[in-house]
Design an enzyme around this catalytic site. Structure first.
Site, PDB file in Angstrom:
ATOM      1  N   ARG A 189     -17.755  47.716 -14.146  1.00  0.00           N
ATOM      2  CA  ARG A 189     -18.268  46.881 -13.063  1.00  0.00           C
ATOM      3  C   ARG A 189     -17.970  45.422 -13.358  1.00  0.00           C
ATOM      4  NH1 ARG A 189     -23.051  48.597 -11.683  1.00  0.00           N
ATOM      5  NH2 ARG A 189     -23.926  46.739 -10.770  1.00  0.00           N
ATOM      6  N   GLU A 197     -25.501  51.386  -0.619  1.00  0.00           N
ATOM      7  CA  GLU A 197     -26.828  51.728  -0.138  1.00  0.00           C
ATOM      8  C   GLU A 197     -27.307  50.559   0.717  1.00  0.00           C
ATOM      9  OE1 GLU A 197     -29.667  52.697  -3.206  1.00  0.00           O
ATOM     10  OE2 GLU A 197     -31.268  52.948  -1.713  1.00  0.00           O
ATOM     11  N   LYS A 200     -29.422  43.759  -6.900  1.00  0.00           N
ATOM     12  CA  LYS A 200     -30.000  43.551  -5.567  1.00  0.00           C
ATOM     13  C   LYS A 200     -31.488  43.216  -5.657  1.00  0.00           C
ATOM     14  CE  LYS A 200     -27.478  47.071  -3.670  1.00  0.00           C
ATOM     15  NZ  LYS A 200     -27.136  48.110  -2.720  1.00  0.00           N
TER      16      LYS A 200
END
Ligand code: ATP
Ligand code: MG
Length: 588
Positions: free
Chosen positions: A294, A59, A304
């Protein structure tokens, strides 16, 4: 693909799945029109020459970090190894927070890591926002089939009627409204006739499902917000869980690899795709979603939102601050693409969550740089050494390997004179036990130069040493027959004061002093290490290559790189990338 990421791939559960899929010919009949599109478009294409298709779908709302590198290496690496294609897809379906600045930074970093999205003549770089029209058509098809409806409950009401992990949800009063009414309202939503939050399009699945994600999830919400690419064209935006499977299917993705948090979304992913395929909108075979653990790295934060906060609130100097785990920061710090690929390869791929120690990342850097880094000398905490019996004004050249692992790289040369910079710590008036460097009466070797005998020092009125004095032993120069005539236990680095290059050197430490700065309910800002950056003014060996693409190893000190933003030939600025592993690095 320009550079192969891994020479000998280690097997993992994803490779096993792909091997099976290929053996069974699961995707053998898949058509590909050379561009993303629904069933009608793909039907016009030939059999897809790419054996698999994966994607990396960031994104564009922030900079890539080391966690993304794991996903990039995995997705591009698998495509490369199986003669497939990997798409770079900007998942830009959320208009707030998304910016072109991030798009460009992401492209830069994926290329920097050594990957590209070309496959034959295809340029597989896509924007999910280009699929908004398709998504809208698909939504209409779902409504028409009784599989979606416009709900006029407020967000709070939807939340309240959704149920909990132990309680079923309850049906919306709008759930059974006529198809035509939902279709009309959906058009009105798109046409901007309704304010934010007044209604939403929901899938019609099962409010009693044990999986909360299947309790009539929202597909579209109204947001009167301009989008970085589509501007004001849309005021309804698809939710991630609806957009993502559709994006994968439109692009003919075979293996959609995501992190474990999305495991509970998989039933909805399959629900959407199977219904759209049944309705003739999407071609089969459909993509499948697989989840892997992850990357969680100690001593950093990778969210983020938190990275953005560190940047915005000035805890660091921008997204490429060398202390950040962003790829831009790591590059500026001196990390090479190969070191990051090596790190990711060593991590492997698994389904079990774990935390990786930061030292593994540093070790990958050392392992990559040790064979290639140009050797040089720096003095970070200088004190002057005077060779009192060396003639004034005289200089002579000394020689050292450019790289001890690469004899063909040849020798570097640098002058020795009467006055030299040495590390302050290499002299002690009162030596502790096992101290083999300079103290009055002791002999040491000036590395690549002569053996010297310390004769004393000069101090200022406060008793601080300002100059160290020594005499050199004329017949002991390195590389000459007399070099071994005197045995010494210490070896020190030095630079001629007359020739040394002055440089600002930035020594970094971890940004957080807590290995898990954001675990539990900790405030990650509390764990910021106040000493994460120390700036010193030091000296460099003349001739040291000062470009942001030349990794350096300063003997005894570690790996360094010229700062790509701040360094100039008049005023060099270097970053320490990592210390050396050997005990010299820990001596201070
Ligand atoms: P955030 O939640 O902080 O916004 P994100 O993980 O949602 O970050 P995306 O841009 O959506 O960021 O991520 C793009 C891809 O990178 C996703 O497929 C995601 O699974 C993967 N990814 C992100 N972080 C990690 C990580 N720490 N380890 C492995 N893969 C990751
Ligand atoms: Mg995300």
């Amino acid at each position: 693909m320009t550079s192969a990421p891994s020479p000998a791939p280690v097997s993992n559960f994803l490779r096993t799945i792909i091997d099976n899929d290929l053996a069974q010919g699961r995707y053998a009949d898949k058509r590909w029109a050379g561009k993303p599109g629904p069933a009608s478009v793909q039907a016009t294409g030939d059999i897809d020459p790419a054996r698999i298709r994966t994607r990396f779908p960031p994104e564009p709302n922030g900079y890539l970090h080391i966690g993304h590198a794991k996903s990039i290496c995995l997705n591009f690496g698998l495509a490369h190894d199986y003669q497939g294609a990997c798409h770079l897809r900007f998942d830009d379906t959320n208009p707030e927070k998304e910016e072109d600045e991030y798009v460009n930074a992401i492209i830069d970093m994926v290329e920097w890591l050594g990957f590209d999205w070309k496959y034959g003549n295809e340029n597989n770089r896509y924007f999910a926002s280009d699929y908004f029209e398709y998504m809208y058509t698909f939504a209409q098809a779902l409504v028409q089939a009784g599989l979606a409806y416009v709900d006029e409950q407020s967000a709070e009401e939807m939340r309240a009627t959704r149920g909990t992990l132990t309680e079923k949800g309850t049906n919306s009063p709008w759930r059974d409204r006529p198809v035509e009414e939902s279709l009309r309202l959906l058009d009105e939503m798109r046409d901007g006739k309704h304010p934010d939050g007044s209604m939403a399009l929901r899938a019609r699945i099962d409010m009693g499902s044990p999986n909360i994600n299947m309790r009539d999830p929202v597909l579209y919400r109204i947001r009167h917000v301009p989008h970085h690419r589509t501007g004001d064209r849309w005021c309804i935006y698809p939710m991630y869980s609806w957009a993502h499977p559709v994006e994968d299917a439109l692009e003919g993705i075979t293996h959609s690899i995501c992190t474990l948090e999305f495991e509970d979304q998989r039933p909805f992913y399959d629900w959407i795709l199977n219904h759209l395929a049944d309705l003739g909108q999407l071609q089969r075979p459909l993509p499948r979603q697989y989840e892997f653990a992850r990357l969680n790295l100690s001593y950093v934060v990778t969210s983020k939102r938190k990275l953005l906060q560190l940047v915005r609130e000035g805890y660091v100097n921008g997204w490429d601050d060398p202390r950040l785990p962003t790829l831009a920061g790591l590059r500026r710090r001196g990390y090479t693409p190969a070191s990051i690929r090596l790190f990711c390869e060593r991590l492997g791929v698994s389904k079990a969550d774990s935390r990786i120690d930061y030292s593994l990342l540093e070790q990958a850097l050392r392992d990559d740089l040790d064979p290639i880094a140009a050797r040089s000398v720096a003095v970070l905490d200088p004190i002057k050494l005077v060779l009192t019996n060396y003639p004034e004004g005289k200089t002579e050249l000394c020689h050292a390997p450019r790289n001890p692992h690469d004899p063909e790289a040849g020798q570097r040369e640098f002058p020795l004179g009467r006055e030299l910079w040495i590390e302050r710590d290499d002299f002690r008036e009162e030596p502790p036990k096992k101290y083999f460097r300079l103290f009055p009466g002791n002999t040491v070797r000036l590395k690549y130069g002569y053996i010297i005998r310390c004769t004393g020092c000069v101090k200022d009125e406060n008793g601080n040493v300002t100059e160290v004095h020594a005499e050199y032993l004329p017949d002991t120069k390195s590389g000459t027959p007399g070099a071994d005539s005197v045995k010494v236990k210490g070896n020190i680095t030095w630079i001629s004061t007359e020739h040394a290059i002055s440089a600002e050197i930035r020594l970094y430490d971890r940004l957080f002093s807590d290995p898990h700065p954001d675990s539990g309910d900790k405030n990650f800002l509390d764990a910021i290490n106040p000493d994460s950056c120390t700036i010193v003014q030091g000296w460099l060996e003349p001739g040291t290559q000062l470009t942001a693409d030349t990794p350096l190893q300063f003997e005894r000190l570690g790996y360094f790189i010229a700062d790509r933003k701040d360094s100039t030939s008049e005023k060099p600025v270097l970053n320490r990338s990592a210390t050396l592993k050997d005990s010299w690095a820990q001596k201070s």
